[in-house]
Design a protein around this motif. Structure first.
Motif, PDB file in Angstrom:
ATOM      1  N   GLU A 166      -0.327  30.305 -42.551  1.00  0.00           N
ATOM      2  CA  GLU A 166      -0.580  30.933 -41.182  1.00  0.00           C
ATOM      3  C   GLU A 166       0.474  31.200 -40.375  1.00  0.00           C
ATOM      4  O   GLU A 166       0.564  31.922 -39.585  1.00  0.00           O
ATOM      5  CB  GLU A 166      -1.362  30.009 -40.282  1.00  0.00           C
ATOM      6  CG  GLU A 166      -2.727  29.506 -40.854  1.00  0.00           C
ATOM      7  CD  GLU A 166      -3.813  30.659 -40.571  1.00  0.00           C
ATOM      8  OE1 GLU A 166      -3.985  30.720 -39.125  1.00  0.00           O
ATOM      9  OE2 GLU A 166      -4.378  30.953 -41.361  1.00  0.00           O
ATOM     10  N   ASN A 167       1.806  30.618 -41.104  1.00  0.00           N
ATOM     11  CA  ASN A 167       3.274  31.177 -40.523  1.00  0.00           C
ATOM     12  C   ASN A 167       3.948  32.210 -41.023  1.00  0.00           C
ATOM     13  O   ASN A 167       4.667  32.943 -40.400  1.00  0.00           O
ATOM     14  CB  ASN A 167       3.987  29.882 -40.592  1.00  0.00           C
ATOM     15  CG  ASN A 167       3.483  28.486 -40.084  1.00  0.00           C
ATOM     16  OD1 ASN A 167       2.214  28.240 -40.813  1.00  0.00           O
ATOM     17  ND2 ASN A 167       4.038  28.076 -39.046  1.00  0.00           N
ATOM     18  N   GLU A 170      -5.667  35.565 -36.303  1.00  0.00           N
ATOM     19  CA  GLU A 170      -5.326  36.028 -34.862  1.00  0.00           C
ATOM     20  C   GLU A 170      -4.196  37.129 -34.660  1.00  0.00           C
ATOM     21  O   GLU A 170      -4.121  37.984 -33.878  1.00  0.00           O
ATOM     22  CB  GLU A 170      -4.970  34.720 -34.106  1.00  0.00           C
ATOM     23  CG  GLU A 170      -5.348  34.743 -32.579  1.00  0.00           C
ATOM     24  CD  GLU A 170      -4.932  33.636 -31.655  1.00  0.00           C
ATOM     25  OE1 GLU A 170      -4.511  33.870 -30.713  1.00  0.00           O
ATOM     26  OE2 GLU A 170      -4.501  32.756 -32.418  1.00  0.00           O
ATOM     27  N   LEU A 171      -2.994  36.651 -35.502  1.00  0.00           N
ATOM     28  CA  LEU A 171      -1.888  37.469 -35.702  1.00  0.00           C
ATOM     29  C   LEU A 171      -2.118  38.784 -35.822  1.00  0.00           C
ATOM     30  O   LEU A 171      -1.973  39.931 -35.324  1.00  0.00           O
ATOM     31  CB  LEU A 171      -0.869  36.881 -36.357  1.00  0.00           C
ATOM     32  CG  LEU A 171       0.430  37.725 -36.484  1.00  0.00           C
ATOM     33  CD1 LEU A 171       1.175  38.020 -35.172  1.00  0.00           C
ATOM     34  CD2 LEU A 171       1.258  37.207 -37.448  1.00  0.00           C
ATOM     35  N   THR A 218      -3.977  40.774 -33.283  1.00  0.00           N
ATOM     36  CA  THR A 218      -2.780  41.226 -32.175  1.00  0.00           C
ATOM     37  C   THR A 218      -2.192  42.569 -32.788  1.00  0.00           C
ATOM     38  O   THR A 218      -1.960  43.172 -31.854  1.00  0.00           O
ATOM     39  CB  THR A 218      -1.750  39.935 -31.913  1.00  0.00           C
ATOM     40  OG1 THR A 218      -2.670  38.735 -31.497  1.00  0.00           O
ATOM     41  CG2 THR A 218      -1.004  40.308 -30.806  1.00  0.00           C
ATOM     42  N   ASN A 233      -2.642  35.039 -41.067  1.00  0.00           N
ATOM     43  CA  ASN A 233      -2.963  34.781 -39.874  1.00  0.00           C
ATOM     44  C   ASN A 233      -3.983  35.625 -39.231  1.00  0.00           C
ATOM     45  O   ASN A 233      -3.327  36.669 -38.627  1.00  0.00           O
ATOM     46  CB  ASN A 233      -1.736  34.505 -39.096  1.00  0.00           C
ATOM     47  CG  ASN A 233      -2.064  33.797 -37.752  1.00  0.00           C
ATOM     48  OD1 ASN A 233      -2.756  34.148 -36.997  1.00  0.00           O
ATOM     49  ND2 ASN A 233      -0.706  32.830 -37.345  1.00  0.00           N
TER      50      ASN A 233
END
Lengths: 400, 400
Positions: free
Chosen positions: B226-227, B254-255, B258, B252
């Motif tokens: 996720e990073n 959510e990223l 965005t 990720n």
């Protein structure tokens, strides 16, 4: 999981594209969806542009110069001189679409916390680019009753404070289709001069003006030459949205030097886009005339039909290919979603853009929609009928 | 005249492109200039890519989806699986070059004042994109004596504070050509996990690795899925710099959501770039092998020749197509400019990139240059001779 940036969190989803999943599932259910939501013309791209790459003899697809091909910038000066715009090749920086021109203009002119004043409703993505630069858009509402004319200049002046760095206009306007008059442009000029502001002027729709009133470019205004940043793009005028070629034009040398640093960081604008755009400058006048006539007819038909639907009102847009219409519903966000998710008329539905997306204040524009008349007349005819039926059924449900 | 933004003022001019005016005047004086300054390959683009647009039957050049064509993203998964990277089409967002991928990653992850840690020397434009996002790059110096290996991980940890949001690596590295080992990548992984940081990993040179050591992608690292934000681009691997097609890849969700808001604001990546890049996935293995062999030979020749020039030292780069060499001069900014403005050898000169541009600290890298071995061997041969003669003459002047 690391945190998303605050910037990324407050960044609005595109009000136009956010309904796309609903539209996709409507299509998956077998519905015909009329796309009145996006400024994607259905007009054929000029052949002279397409042919330029068909017969291209290039072996290596190299970077182009960061400010775009010099040959293209030189030829563009002749294009602009047709509009009595005195622009040199050096004043022009080729960007990756008009979008990048707006982003780089904001990056070079605005610091976090700085403010710009924008007549609303306004093109939604200005907000996104302002957020990218950490700047704030202060809206001044134009009203449907005045056909979205420039709001009183005193309203702009009342918002000016030490954080105010500029005014942004779109002329002819997306989403309203309004064309600013000479008197209005002069008022803007005086205010820009008085407070030494930037004037960002997005003029990508100059080919589509359906009135005898003159097109007054921000670059026609005398005495604020160093303040003006013109945003331009080939997307709409030649139906070349996909090639991503735009321009940032300014007589301000220091600003150009700064913008160039952002251009160098992203290396170069798209190679094929520039080749096509340069060739398209040779487009026959007949093509432009046909496209103009086509939009004029679509505008007349769309506005006339809208105004015959009970409770609907649209002013007559003077340019571009959009109109903002008032609908007899409480909340167009809900209505537009409902059209895609819960409605159909004879296997068809419509995709229109809710008005709220065109205002910084999310509670504004709730009874308005933007309609892009970018479909053939027969399709527009069906779409208008579907809109009428949708309004009938929606209000029956709401009131029943 | 209104004020330029502070961001625009502190934005560095490209250290590679800022000498272009000197190079232009050298050419105007009739000199042959060897371009070792920029990663612009002279290798022919694969024909399968070029042919894709030659026979294209498209009448309207429309916007493509904001995240790129689905068909292309799907096919890319097969490409990545060859490198044992388990990537789904949904993990991939197509960007306008790797440049835009870096910009959007920073915009979505970093707020003004946030910090990222980067081993230096580093690709100069990371700094430009960090400034665009208002973020700060904290450099950790790698040294030529260690062949630019990863600096001790404790030096990274010492810089971590509440503002630290991530680590950025380029692997194989531009400008050093270093390839991070499994042990080094695991150390990075542990640190990223310990402090829950983003790991931005630019891996655009993965095709060009001249050692039997394995390529460890950030996406191979277990436990920090996720990073990781992977930056990729077709520019270098297929000699397609001009088409502006890159990728931002992350697991990720959510990223990605965005980043997509930034993508929607700029509407779409270039249409033709995507068509060409998609077709290029069918490139014959033979093409890739030939290109690889060519660069390997160029690397060997360049490094070998550099190390024979008195006072010059270059480590052996394991990947990419650059090397950082130490020159026997005080200030390579001056030397590189002088080569273009005041020197010639038999009607020739060289354009090389001063080392200072690859460090956040402008006083660092003063005795280093980056040399891109992107020319044919005969040209490299001449260029190396010109470099040797230039160093002789420059030092004669300096010491005389």
């Amino acid at each position: 999981m690391p945190k998303i940036s605050t910037r990324g969190t407050v960044m609005p989803a595109s009000p136009i594209r956010k309904l796309v999943p609903l539209s996709d599932s409507a299509k998956a259910r077998g519905l015909k969806v009329y796309h009145l939501n996006i400024g994607q013309p259905d007009i054929a791209t000029p052949k002279v542009g397409l042919n330029a790459i068909r017969y291209l003899d290039r072996k290596i697809l190299e970077y182009s110069p960061s400010d775009g091909f010099c040959s293209y910038r030189k030829k563009l000066t002749a294009y602009y001189s047709k509009f009595k715009m005195n622009i040199n090749a050096d004043d022009i920086i080729i960007t990756t679409g008009g979008s990048e021109a707006v982003l780089f203009a904001f990056m070079a002119c605005l610091d976090p916390g700085d403010e710009i004043i924008v007549p609303e409703p306004a093109y939604a993505n200005y907000m996104a680019f302002a957020i990218s630069a950490g700047a704030l858009i202060r809206g001044v509402a134009s009203t449907i009753e005045n056909g979205f004319a420039l709001p009183p200049i005193e309203k702009f002046e009342a918002l000016i404070n030490e954080k105010t760095k500029g005014i942004l206009i779109c002329n002819p306007n997306n989403p309203t289709g309004y064309l600013y008059s000479r008197t209005e442009m002069n008022k803007i000029r005086d205010l820009v001069k008085k407070y030494d502001l930037y004037l960002f002027s997005d003029e990508v729709y100059r080919e589509f003006i359906y009135t005898s009133s003159p097109y007054i470019s921000a670059l026609h205004l005398v005495g604020i030459e160093e303040n003006v940043v013109l945003i331009d793009s080939v997307s709409k005028r030649y139906s070349e949205c996909g090639i991503r070629v735009g321009m940032l034009i300014t007589k301000n040398k220091e600003l150009r030097k700064t913008v160039m640093k952002f251009c160098q960081a992203r290396l170069s604008p798209p190679l094929f886009g520039q080749i096509i755009a340069e060739a398209t400058l040779e487009v026959p006048e007949e093509y432009m005339r046909d496209v103009y006539d086509e939009y004029l007819e679509r505008r007349n038909f769309t506005v006339d039909t809208l105004n015959r639907i009970p409770g609907v009102y649209s002013p007559i847009p003077m340019g571009a290919f959009y109109t903002i219409a008032r609908l007899p519903v409480d909340d167009t966000d809900k209505f537009c979603a409902w059209c895609l998710s819960d409605f159909e008329y004879e296997g068809q539905t419509i995709f229109i853009a809710p008005g709220s997306g065109f205002y910084a204040d999310p509670t504004a524009g709730k009874n308005a929609v933007r309609i892009a008349y970018v479909l053939k007349k027969e399709e527009l005819q069906n779409a208008m009928l579907v809109l009428e039926k949708a309004l009938e059924e929606y209000n029956k449900i709401m009131n029943g």
